[in-house]
Scaffold this active site. Structure first.
Site, PDB file in Angstrom:
ATOM      1  N   LYS A 264       7.153  22.369 -15.648  1.00 52.46           N
ATOM      2  CA  LYS A 264       6.318  21.288 -15.144  1.00 52.46           C
ATOM      3  C   LYS A 264       6.133  21.391 -13.636  1.00 52.46           C
ATOM      4  CE  LYS A 264       5.136  16.492 -15.543  1.00 52.46           C
ATOM      5  NZ  LYS A 264       5.359  15.198 -16.217  1.00 52.46           N
TER       6      LYS A 264
ATOM      7  N   ARG B 267       0.812  -1.225   0.000  1.00 52.09           N
ATOM      8  CA  ARG B 267       0.000   0.000   0.000  1.00 52.09           C
ATOM      9  C   ARG B 267       0.850   1.283   0.000  1.00 52.09           C
ATOM     10  NH1 ARG B 267      -2.733  -3.736   3.069  1.00 52.09           N
ATOM     11  NH2 ARG B 267      -4.769  -4.302   2.210  1.00 52.09           N
TER      12      ARG B 267
ATOM     13  N   ASN C 142      -0.598  17.789 -21.683  1.00 52.36           N
ATOM     14  CA  ASN C 142      -0.944  16.748 -22.645  1.00 52.36           C
ATOM     15  C   ASN C 142      -1.066  17.277 -24.066  1.00 52.36           C
ATOM     16  OD1 ASN C 142      -1.178  14.578 -20.724  1.00 52.36           O
ATOM     17  ND2 ASN C 142      -3.071  15.537 -20.019  1.00 52.36           N
TER      18      ASN C 142
ATOM     19  N   ARG D 151      -3.063  21.143 -15.178  1.00 47.63           N
ATOM     20  CA  ARG D 151      -2.055  20.131 -15.515  1.00 47.63           C
ATOM     21  C   ARG D 151      -2.349  19.436 -16.840  1.00 47.63           C
ATOM     22  NH1 ARG D 151       0.890  15.632 -11.595  1.00 47.63           N
ATOM     23  NH2 ARG D 151       2.073  14.647 -13.277  1.00 47.63           N
TER      24      ARG D 151
ATOM     25  N   GLU E  82       9.345  16.516 -26.027  1.00 52.36           N
ATOM     26  CA  GLU E  82       8.736  16.997 -24.783  1.00 52.36           C
ATOM     27  C   GLU E  82       9.285  18.366 -24.397  1.00 52.36           C
ATOM     28  OE1 GLU E  82       6.246  15.970 -23.086  1.00 52.36           O
ATOM     29  OE2 GLU E  82       5.965  13.835 -23.408  1.00 52.36           O
TER      30      GLU E  82
ATOM     31  N   HIS F 146       7.674   7.432 -27.931  1.00 55.13           N
ATOM     32  CA  HIS F 146       6.641   8.352 -27.449  1.00 55.13           C
ATOM     33  C   HIS F 146       6.844   9.757 -28.004  1.00 55.13           C
ATOM     34  CE1 HIS F 146       3.809  10.305 -24.766  1.00 55.13           C
ATOM     35  NE2 HIS F 146       4.768  11.079 -24.307  1.00 55.13           N
TER      36      HIS F 146
ATOM     37  N   HIS G   1      -0.910  14.904 -26.982  1.00 56.30           N
ATOM     38  CA  HIS G   1      -0.853  13.534 -26.484  1.00 56.30           C
ATOM     39  C   HIS G   1      -2.069  12.686 -26.871  1.00 56.30           C
ATOM     40  CE1 HIS G   1       2.609  14.957 -24.373  1.00 56.30           C
ATOM     41  NE2 HIS G   1       2.752  13.853 -23.688  1.00 56.30           N
TER      42      HIS G   1
ATOM     43  N   GLU H  17      -4.250  16.661 -11.674  1.00 55.71           N
ATOM     44  CA  GLU H  17      -4.777  16.952 -13.004  1.00 55.71           C
ATOM     45  C   GLU H  17      -6.292  17.152 -13.018  1.00 55.71           C
ATOM     46  OE1 GLU H  17      -4.753  14.932 -17.372  1.00 55.71           O
ATOM     47  OE2 GLU H  17      -2.811  14.934 -16.368  1.00 55.71           O
TER      48      GLU H  17
ATOM     49  N   HIS I  44      -0.985   9.452 -28.569  1.00 59.02           N
ATOM     50  CA  HIS I  44      -1.260   8.146 -27.968  1.00 59.02           C
ATOM     51  C   HIS I  44      -2.011   7.240 -28.943  1.00 59.02           C
ATOM     52  CE1 HIS I  44      -0.895   9.653 -23.524  1.00 59.02           C
ATOM     53  NE2 HIS I  44       0.269   9.512 -24.130  1.00 59.02           N
TER      54      HIS I  44
ATOM     55  N   LYS J 268       3.061  10.921 -11.930  1.00 60.48           N
ATOM     56  CA  LYS J 268       2.211  10.016 -12.703  1.00 60.48           C
ATOM     57  C   LYS J 268       2.962   8.708 -12.943  1.00 60.48           C
ATOM     58  CE  LYS J 268      -0.826  12.972 -15.457  1.00 60.48           C
ATOM     59  NZ  LYS J 268      -1.195  13.314 -16.847  1.00 60.48           N
TER      60      LYS J 268
END
Length: 360
Positions: A225, A119, A243, A239, A183, A263, A246, A235, A250, A141
């Site tokens: 960032k 956990r 993207n 935030r 990026e 990527h 993206h 997000e 993606h 993330k």
């Protein structure tokens, strides 16, 4: 060495950026636990694992190493389970630290493991690629891919520290370096026109691996960032600007198969699609789109992608994480250097922006 902090209310963590960083000295304050699991891959382990093992032993830590196969196609639940296997077989408990030594795939998987194991245990990011230094290592993330969508399974897990050593970029293949520059360019397009001008002035040096200028690019990217993450950690709003490109990118990655395109290559084309749609909506000029294409070309990145059936492209976009209440949200450009989030656009114009960037 330069230092940034990601400020998260009552929490903060540093990003160290420099060359030949002193591993033991800098990591020591952020390693409260005796057990450290180094998660890396087959490419990175022979280059850097020994140095980190030695530094950790110097600090009196007990270490073990989990070496995963290298590549985006291995960012799966099966490979994630290899990390859990290693932690359990080595007898690690909840007072341990998971140290990610590698690029974005390793950072995402190790972070997800750290968020989940018993956990939640401590986590350290040591990104060894430009893309991971400027993006995936910062902000918390983590996750794995699913055949129907990229990064669809994961958790937020902030690291104790991010440790970005420019010396490690010297072993990057040119294609990987260029993927990271995608990026970097993203931060300029979404929020800093002066940075875009700096990149245009210095792109040839960046592509050739100029250490000082790469450090400056990493610092400026991480500063952008860190500010955005401090304002919106989970997000819920701002935030999502990170993207840019993206949702389109993606879809390209998912259709071609994870790892076929890097990527950064996919999101470069995705950002051009976003710029094209912004132009069709009258927000930016044709010259702005061409300027966007030129900076990606100078970074040795693609500006078109293989022909993908439009209905399949749209299907992958519909499965993206940015879809909210059944509506696709896109990050578009009000102008170069200013992005915004919207679901108010003409779908036919979006289709045309996609088709314009597909090789016929």
């Amino acid at each position: 060495m330069q230092t940034l902090y990601v400020e998260l209310g009552d929490r903060r963590y540093p990003i160290y950026i420099g060359s030949q960083l002193d591993i033991a000295t800098l990591l020591s304050p952020y390693l409260p636990n005796k057990q450290v699991m180094i998660v890396t891959n087959e490419t990175v382990a022979p280059l850097y694992a020994k140095a980190y093992q030695q530094a950790l032993h110097q600090l009196g830590k007990t270490t073990a190493t989990c070496i995963l196969p290298d590549g985006e196609r291995y960012k799966t639940i099966e490979c994630l389970n290899l990390i859990f296997d290693a932690l359990l077989k080595e007898g690690f408990n909840r007072d341990c630290t998971v140290l990610a030594l590698g690029g974005g795939v390793i950072g995402d998987m190790a972070g997800f493991a750290a968020a989940s194991f018993q956990r939640g245990v401590d986590f350290i990011q040591v990104p060894t690629t430009l893309l991971s230094q400027v993006d995936s290592s910062v902000g918390g993330k983590t996750g794995i891919n699913h055949p129907l969508g990229k990064n669809m399974i994961g958790a937020f897990k902030q690291p104790n520290i991010v440790f970005a050593d420019m010396l490690q970029l010297k072993t990057l293949p040119p294609r990987e370096l260029s993927a990271g520059l995608a990026e970097v360019i993203k931060y300029a397009l979404l929020g800093d026109l002066d940075f875009l001008a700096w990149l245009e002035l210095n792109m040839d040096d960046l592509v050739s691996g100029h250490e000082t200028k790469l450090a400056e690019a990493v610092y400026r990217s991480c500063a952008h960032k860190a500010r955005i993450v401090a304002n919106d950690e989970k997000e819920h709003g701002e935030r999502a600007l990170l993207n840019l490109g993206h949702t389109f990118g993606h879809a390209i990655e998912s259709y071609l198969g994870y790892g076929t395109w890097l990527h950064g290559e996919a999101i470069a084309v995705g950002m051009i699609m976003a710029a094209d749609l912004s132009c069709q909506m009258g927000l930016i000029s044709t010259e702005d789109v061409n300027r966007t294409k030129r900076i990606f070309q100078r970074a040795h990145l693609p500006i078109q992608c293989p022909n993908i059936p439009l209905d399949e492209f749209l299907s992958y976009m519909a499965h993206d994480k940015k879809v909210l209440n059944g509506s696709i949200r896109l990050i578009l450009l009000k102008r170069l250097g200013q992005a915004f989030i919207t679901n108010d656009f003409d779908v036919e114009l979006m289709k045309r922006a996609i088709l314009n960037q597909l090789e016929q």
